[in-house]
Scaffold this active site. Sequence first.
Site, mmCIF file in Angstrom:
data_model
loop_
_atom_site.group_PDB
_atom_site.id
_atom_site.type_symbol
_atom_site.label_atom_id
_atom_site.label_comp_id
_atom_site.label_asym_id
_atom_site.label_seq_id
_atom_site.Cartn_x
_atom_site.Cartn_y
_atom_site.Cartn_z
ATOM 1 N N SER A 1 12.081 -5.485 2.575
ATOM 2 C CA SER A 1 11.493 -6.317 1.524
ATOM 3 C C SER A 1 12.175 -6.055 0.192
ATOM 4 C CB SER A 1 10.009 -5.993 1.345
ATOM 5 O OG SER A 1 9.311 -6.208 2.523
ATOM 6 N N HIS B 1 14.324 -11.632 6.380
ATOM 7 C CA HIS B 1 13.058 -11.161 5.815
ATOM 8 C C HIS B 1 11.917 -12.051 6.295
ATOM 9 C CE1 HIS B 1 10.371 -10.311 2.121
ATOM 10 N NE2 HIS B 1 10.215 -9.363 3.014
ATOM 11 N N GLU C 1 13.480 -15.446 5.045
ATOM 12 C CA GLU C 1 14.551 -15.511 4.051
ATOM 13 C C GLU C 1 15.800 -14.912 4.704
ATOM 14 O OE1 GLU C 1 11.886 -15.050 -0.024
ATOM 15 O OE2 GLU C 1 12.587 -13.227 0.977
ATOM 16 N N ASN D 1 9.143 -12.712 -3.148
ATOM 17 C CA ASN D 1 8.583 -11.554 -3.859
ATOM 18 C C ASN D 1 8.997 -11.521 -5.333
ATOM 19 O OD1 ASN D 1 7.139 -10.689 -1.686
ATOM 20 N ND2 ASN D 1 8.639 -9.187 -1.001
HETATM 21 N N1 LIG Z 1 4.232 -5.046 6.048
HETATM 22 C C1 LIG Z 1 4.677 -6.120 5.385
HETATM 23 O O1 LIG Z 1 3.907 -6.908 4.793
HETATM 24 C C2 LIG Z 1 6.149 -6.419 5.363
HETATM 25 C C3 LIG Z 1 6.569 -7.736 5.138
HETATM 26 C C4 LIG Z 1 7.944 -8.023 5.179
HETATM 27 C C5 LIG Z 1 8.854 -7.004 5.390
HETATM 28 N N2 LIG Z 1 8.407 -5.710 5.572
HETATM 29 C C6 LIG Z 1 9.420 -4.677 5.820
HETATM 30 O O2 LIG Z 1 9.460 -4.445 7.223
HETATM 31 C C7 LIG Z 1 9.800 -3.074 7.479
HETATM 32 C C8 LIG Z 1 8.724 -2.445 8.355
HETATM 33 O O3 LIG Z 1 7.493 -2.542 7.692
HETATM 34 P P1 LIG Z 1 6.103 -2.385 8.475
HETATM 35 O O4 LIG Z 1 5.041 -2.809 7.525
HETATM 36 O O5 LIG Z 1 6.203 -3.006 9.812
HETATM 37 O O6 LIG Z 1 6.061 -0.787 8.642
HETATM 38 P P2 LIG Z 1 5.246 0.077 9.725
HETATM 39 O O7 LIG Z 1 5.109 1.420 9.123
HETATM 40 O O8 LIG Z 1 4.045 -0.666 10.207
HETATM 41 O O9 LIG Z 1 6.274 0.163 10.967
HETATM 42 C C9 LIG Z 1 7.472 0.870 10.942
HETATM 43 C C10 LIG Z 1 7.726 1.375 12.354
HETATM 44 O O10 LIG Z 1 9.056 1.849 12.438
HETATM 45 C C11 LIG Z 1 9.061 2.974 13.294
HETATM 46 N N3 LIG Z 1 10.261 3.739 13.005
HETATM 47 C C12 LIG Z 1 10.513 4.532 11.946
HETATM 48 N N4 LIG Z 1 11.769 5.030 12.022
HETATM 49 C C13 LIG Z 1 12.312 4.534 13.161
HETATM 50 C C14 LIG Z 1 13.573 4.653 13.807
HETATM 51 N N5 LIG Z 1 14.534 5.392 13.267
HETATM 52 N N6 LIG Z 1 13.776 3.985 14.974
HETATM 53 C C15 LIG Z 1 12.813 3.216 15.520
HETATM 54 N N7 LIG Z 1 11.595 3.056 14.944
HETATM 55 C C16 LIG Z 1 11.352 3.695 13.783
HETATM 56 C C17 LIG Z 1 7.763 3.709 12.975
HETATM 57 O O11 LIG Z 1 7.385 4.554 14.049
HETATM 58 C C18 LIG Z 1 6.812 2.523 12.756
HETATM 59 O O12 LIG Z 1 6.131 2.178 13.948
HETATM 60 C C19 LIG Z 1 9.972 -2.417 6.114
HETATM 61 O O13 LIG Z 1 11.324 -2.454 5.755
HETATM 62 C C20 LIG Z 1 9.151 -3.316 5.196
HETATM 63 O O14 LIG Z 1 9.595 -3.301 3.861
HETATM 64 C C21 LIG Z 1 7.080 -5.399 5.588
#
Ligand SMILES: NC(=O)c1ccc[n+]([C@@H]2O[C@H](COP(=O)([O-])OP(=O)(O)OC[C@H]3O[C@@H](n4cnc5c(N)ncnc54)[C@H](O)[C@@H]3O)[C@@H](O)[C@H]2O)c1
Length: 286
Positions: free
Chosen positions: A121, A142, A154, A192
Amino acid sequence: MAAEVGRVGVVGLGTMGAGIAQVCVQAGVETVGVEVAPELVERARGRITHYLGRGVEKGRMSAAERDAALNRLQLSTDRADLTGCGLVIEAIVEDLEAKRELFAELDRLVAADTILATNTSALSVTALARATGRPERVVGMHFFNPAPVLPLVEVVRTEFVDEERYETAYAFAKRIGKEPIRCGDTPGFVVNRILIPLLNDCVRVLDEAGVSPEDLDRAMRFGVNWPIGPCALIDLIGVDIHVHASEALHAALGEPRMAPPQRLVRMAGDGLLGRKTGRGFFVYDT
Ligand SMILES: NC(=O)c1ccc[n+]([C@@H]2O[C@H](COP(=O)([O-])OP(=O)(O)OC[C@H]3O[C@@H](n4cnc5c(N)ncnc54)[C@H](O)[C@@H]3O)[C@@H](O)[C@H]2O)c1
């Protein structure tokens, strides 16, 4: 210009990655999902099975379609299982070093023409591209939360990107039923960059105008026709996620409106994170 992606990989199966993997298998794409531990693999399997099952209950798909979608899903803790993928989408924790380490390893593991995409993000896609020996194969994809529900993706280009791969990523987003847009690698990308300062303004008005969260939400719904009020939207996003994103945007661009309002910082510190904790601006059944 765009090529067809065969198998897709999703690394990190948390909130976003599990949703993205679900969208892919539902759209008929063979998908390999990778997590760090077996219990997290099982959590993701449970989550995807649950949401596909809900689709059957609500009449959006048949039980046979659900089973076919689940059969396209391969889950693993071994990154080597990603080797046959034409596109790998990374959705691990929002940490530059963790993502750089992953991209460097993926660069060594997968074929030279595999596209590497990040769902970040707030981090620089260019910085992640630089962690690889082939920065021209790295794009941003994204997705928005919840990924199976919100159509926007995106598709972010860097100065290095190879146009054919970029168009392949864009075409893939369309193929899985999304509404992609093309944009550059600037802080907050499009949504964002606009939404975060706007929501922060809304929260500042709460105190400045002495208005309640209920009335602020009613003002924006009934005066501007927003489908959801700003306080309810922050509760849905998660107060902690919004504060973190505000801090990142403020650090990158320095506009005062981008800094998180004190009210939100206090709420995050008090665990009033919105829907996920049952209480934010409003109270929810958990
Ligand atoms: N949550 C949102 O609203 C949102 C929206 C758009 C983008 N994002 C982006 O998406 C990404 C993930 O966010 P999220 O909210 O799903 O986080 P989350 O914490 O729910 O999930 C992340 C997952 O990645 C796993 N993980 C960590 N390191 C790892 C590795 N080396 N190999 C494999 N798995 C690994 C963790 O165990 C966890 O299950 C981030 O970059 C975030 O900025 C989040």
